[in-house]
Design a protein around this motif. Structure first.
Motif, short mmCIF file in Angstrom:
data_model
loop_
_atom_site.label_atom_id
_atom_site.label_comp_id
_atom_site.label_asym_id
_atom_site.label_seq_id
_atom_site.Cartn_x
_atom_site.Cartn_y
_atom_site.Cartn_z
N UNK A 1 0.84 -1.21 0.00
CA UNK A 1 0.00 0.00 0.00
C UNK A 1 0.87 1.26 0.00
N UNK A 2 1.89 1.26 0.86
CA UNK A 2 2.75 2.44 0.97
C UNK A 2 3.44 2.72 -0.37
N UNK A 3 3.89 1.67 -1.02
CA UNK A 3 4.67 1.84 -2.24
C UNK A 3 3.80 2.19 -3.45
N UNK A 4 2.64 1.58 -3.55
CA UNK A 4 1.87 1.69 -4.79
C UNK A 4 0.57 2.47 -4.65
N UNK A 5 0.24 2.93 -3.43
CA UNK A 5 -1.05 3.59 -3.23
C UNK A 5 -2.15 2.57 -3.06
N UNK A 6 -3.34 3.04 -2.69
CA UNK A 6 -4.42 2.08 -2.42
C UNK A 6 -4.84 1.35 -3.69
N UNK A 7 -5.13 2.08 -4.74
CA UNK A 7 -5.53 1.46 -6.01
C UNK A 7 -4.41 0.58 -6.57
N UNK A 8 -3.19 1.13 -6.49
CA UNK A 8 -2.05 0.46 -7.10
C UNK A 8 -1.65 -0.84 -6.42
N UNK A 9 -2.09 -1.04 -5.19
CA UNK A 9 -1.77 -2.28 -4.47
C UNK A 9 -2.72 -3.38 -4.95
N UNK A 10 -2.43 -3.89 -6.12
CA UNK A 10 -3.25 -4.94 -6.73
C UNK A 10 -3.05 -6.25 -5.98
N UNK A 11 -3.91 -7.21 -6.25
CA UNK A 11 -3.77 -8.52 -5.60
C UNK A 11 -2.41 -9.13 -5.95
N UNK A 12 -1.98 -8.96 -7.20
CA UNK A 12 -0.66 -9.49 -7.59
C UNK A 12 0.46 -8.88 -6.75
N UNK A 13 0.36 -7.57 -6.50
CA UNK A 13 1.40 -6.92 -5.68
C UNK A 13 1.29 -7.32 -4.22
N UNK A 14 0.09 -7.53 -3.75
CA UNK A 14 -0.07 -8.02 -2.37
C UNK A 14 0.57 -9.41 -2.24
N UNK A 15 0.39 -10.25 -3.26
CA UNK A 15 1.01 -11.58 -3.24
C UNK A 15 2.53 -11.45 -3.21
N UNK A 16 3.02 -10.54 -4.05
CA UNK A 16 4.46 -10.37 -4.17
C UNK A 16 5.08 -9.91 -2.85
N UNK A 17 4.48 -8.89 -2.23
CA UNK A 17 5.07 -8.32 -1.01
C UNK A 17 4.88 -9.23 0.21
N UNK A 18 3.80 -10.01 0.24
CA UNK A 18 3.61 -10.89 1.39
C UNK A 18 4.29 -12.24 1.19
N UNK A 19 4.60 -12.58 -0.06
CA UNK A 19 5.15 -13.90 -0.35
C UNK A 19 4.12 -15.01 -0.21
N UNK A 20 2.85 -14.65 -0.27
CA UNK A 20 1.77 -15.63 -0.10
C UNK A 20 0.79 -15.54 -1.28
N UNK A 21 0.05 -16.61 -1.49
CA UNK A 21 -0.94 -16.63 -2.57
C UNK A 21 -2.18 -15.84 -2.16
N UNK A 22 -2.98 -15.41 -3.16
CA UNK A 22 -4.21 -14.70 -2.83
C UNK A 22 -5.13 -15.55 -1.96
#
Lengths: 183, 183
Positions: free
Chosen positions: A24-45
């Motif tokens: 969220x911090x890096x990409x903004x609310x909209x920009x924090x897509x599910x793919x980016x959430x997966x990437x930053x958490x290291x976990x699947x959706x």
């Protein structure tokens, strides 16, 4: 199938929150897509949304974590320490919280999450008022004193987001203490 | 070709600003596309960008217009009137300004526009300080008093955006006046 311990679940939740906050911090609310959430958490959706029902719920959990931390600092170390913690907070994370404030007005699902959070924390707000009452003037309702302090904390956060010069905290505290202290 | 009078230009600018503010308030900063700006202003993109070099410049001109209006109210009617004007401002328009604050950090073109604005208004800030000095305590630098008041105004605006309950302005003013008034 091995039993998932409470400890494991807690660690997993922490992993999700830490990664999501970066996204969220890096990409903004909209920009924090599910793919980016997966990437930053290291976990699947699947794993992420097993713990948080949707992106709104995940974001609100993060806002709550931040806000709990600030309230704890306030109660344990005083209001100056709270303002200092706000000025030291990651400005990218502050700025995405400010950006997302608009959603409370426009996004029904987001609004429901926030309202649920407010209900859950109502009891703690009352106990905060009680503690505030013991150090504040008594000729103005304690709710107004709390709003006044909350607005100042938000104002300091907002100055951090827009890179406005930050006031000297000691001098700012002089104005605040004169304003709310016992008459 | 008929000569375009200054009066005509001024009216055209006003038409652009009013329409653009509606577009930003309704659709958010990102959502206010050039097509929507055309729709709300009733003018072509060529006409719009003849007056404002890009979307950033148009938005910053609107922020400046808002901020000038608030400063005028403050100087002519006092700080309570300013807070009242903030609480009566269109919450959609306030919320898009809050949302866009993040851009000051992340968007170079936006940042340049804001910095230019700050330079242009520097002189007026000094004259505001002079007037403030005549009503405020003198043991705290006037810049800190101004920052304190600015943060409170932003805090009130932020409460409007998130639909937080608005404090009683008379009681809020009691705290503020005690805080900043002469000792």
């Amino acid at each position: 199938m091995p039993k998932v311990t409470e400890e494991h679940k807690q660690a997993r939740r922490e992993q999700i929150l830490a990664g999501a906050q970066r996204a969220f911090a890096r990409h903004g609310y909209e920009g924090a897509t599910v793919a980016r959430l997966e990437e930053e958490t290291g976990l699947s959706r699947g794993a992420i949304f097993n713990y948080y029902e949707n992106k709104e719920a995940l974001f609100v959990a993060l806002v709550r974590r931040s806000s709990d931390r600030f309230v704890e600092i306030w109660l344990e170390q005083g209001f100056r320490a709270l303002l200092e913690a706000v000025t030291n907070e990651d400005p990218e994370w502050l700025s995405v919280q400010v950006e997302a404030a608009r959603r409370v007005r426009t996004d029904q699902r987001f609004r429901e999450q926030i309202e649920r959070l407010l209900e859950e924390t109502e009891g703690r707000r009352q106990s905060r008022y009680d503690r505030l009452r013991s150090v504040a003037r008594d000729d103005v309702p304690i709710e107004v004193v709390a709003q006044f302090l909350g607005m100042l904390a938000n104002g300091v956060a907002f100055a951090g987001v827009t890179d406005d010069p930050m006031p000297d905290l000691d001098q700012l505290m002089t104005l605040i203490e004169t304003g709310v202290g016992p008459r």
